[in-house]
Design an enzyme around this catalytic site. Sequence first.
Site, PDB file in Angstrom:
ATOM      1  N   LYS A   1       4.911   4.989   4.070  1.00  0.00           N
ATOM      2  CA  LYS A   1       4.244   3.698   3.970  1.00  0.00           C
ATOM      3  C   LYS A   1       4.213   2.945   5.288  1.00  0.00           C
ATOM      4  O   LYS A   1       3.865   1.764   5.318  1.00  0.00           O
ATOM      5  CB  LYS A   1       4.951   2.836   2.919  1.00  0.00           C
TER       6      LYS A   1
ATOM      7  N   ASN B   1       4.414   2.498  -6.784  1.00  0.00           N
ATOM      8  CA  ASN B   1       4.426   2.281  -8.224  1.00  0.00           C
ATOM      9  C   ASN B   1       3.277   2.966  -8.950  1.00  0.00           C
ATOM     10  O   ASN B   1       3.439   3.438 -10.082  1.00  0.00           O
ATOM     11  CB  ASN B   1       4.408   0.777  -8.515  1.00  0.00           C
TER      12      ASN B   1
ATOM     13  N   PRO C   1       0.817  -1.210   0.000  1.00  0.00           N
ATOM     14  CA  PRO C   1       0.000   0.000   0.000  1.00  0.00           C
ATOM     15  C   PRO C   1       0.856   1.267   0.000  1.00  0.00           C
ATOM     16  O   PRO C   1       1.898   1.327   0.645  1.00  0.00           O
ATOM     17  CB  PRO C   1      -0.794  -0.128   1.304  1.00  0.00           C
ATOM     18  N   GLU C   2       0.408   2.268  -0.755  1.00  0.00           N
ATOM     19  CA  GLU C   2       1.140   3.527  -0.840  1.00  0.00           C
ATOM     20  C   GLU C   2       0.622   4.513   0.202  1.00  0.00           C
ATOM     21  O   GLU C   2      -0.322   4.229   0.942  1.00  0.00           O
ATOM     22  CB  GLU C   2       1.029   4.073  -2.262  1.00  0.00           C
TER      23      GLU C   2
ATOM     24  N   ARG D   1      10.372  -2.895 -10.994  1.00  0.00           N
ATOM     25  CA  ARG D   1       8.930  -2.642 -10.860  1.00  0.00           C
ATOM     26  C   ARG D   1       8.308  -2.466 -12.236  1.00  0.00           C
ATOM     27  O   ARG D   1       8.868  -1.798 -13.113  1.00  0.00           O
ATOM     28  CB  ARG D   1       8.679  -1.367 -10.042  1.00  0.00           C
TER      29      ARG D   1
END
Length: 344
Positions: free
Chosen positions: A50, A226, A2-3, A305
């Site tokens: 985060k 991302n 999770p961002e 990524r």
Amino acid sequence: MPEGPSVRKFHRLVSPFVGQQVVKTGGSSKKLNPAGFQSLWLQDTQVHGKKLFLRFDPDEEIVSPGNNPLSEPLQKEWKEEAGHHQEVSEQSSRSPGGDDAVPSGGDGLRCLWGDTPAGGAERWLQVSFGLFGSIWGNEFSRAKKANKRGDWRDPVPRLVLHFGGGGFLAFYNCQMVWSSSSPVVRPTSDILSEKFHRGQALEALGREQPVCYTLLDQRYFSGLGNIIKNEALFRAGIHPLSPGSLLGLPRLKALVDHVVAFSAGWLRGKFQGRQQHTQIYQKEWCPAGHQVVKEALGPPGGFQRLTWWCPQCQPRLSLDEPEQVAPSSGARAPSTQSLALEGP
């Protein structure tokens, strides 16, 4: 994992339980003993990037709120809306670029193995979320589809804390480490903080390495993941492999603007019950109708990524024309309201 916007929402779910005592515990964690939280008092919660930090004490006491980012002006207007996150993986993941917050003190971090806080010392639990990690308040996550074996099994929480007020928190797919001293956070690197330091971010982006590597460096863009990386690069019309040293200051400033605007808009939408709209992430075609390229990108020997970009809207710069490529049709300047969190 999770961002920043998702972790801030988890923080909002935890905040109502501050000042309450843990009266019952559960969970499947093998690395900590959930029973070790029995009778502890949740005294504070903080968020940075985060990571989420929870302070537990063995005794009840009145404490003033700590570094509560949700007291910032923009967050005052957001509505609380219960999150709905699905647990689909039990594999933990770490964010590249190093930790964005570390505890102070000589004992550092250590795993919880069933021990309890000693002699009135405050203790901080650092929660780092794995892929699709989440926190649920007063409800459990439910399976939305069958797994690879065809089973419709609900995800099993790593930790469940029931509080004296009658509610509970369920933690899914996360790593937890324990410290006896307060966390040291760096709001100047947090993309959702009013204290986010744009000058520091611009200096980091101006290096010779591709900007898509720098954006994921939590030392300068804490909370950026991302999704934000892909969306900000597309909106700024910048190829992900463009070295920052070839981009002029106006282009770099536009990129930082889009990072802040997209992140703030995403968080605002979470508290208003709106799903975040993406223009390039996991898309086959960009808004202008061009085919999107997908490739795993990352520093040599480092974490790779998946990255999506449009070759037409985000042309790659050549060494002899560092500032001669005009912004693409896909790039849009963020509104003034969207930049309310940009800081210094």
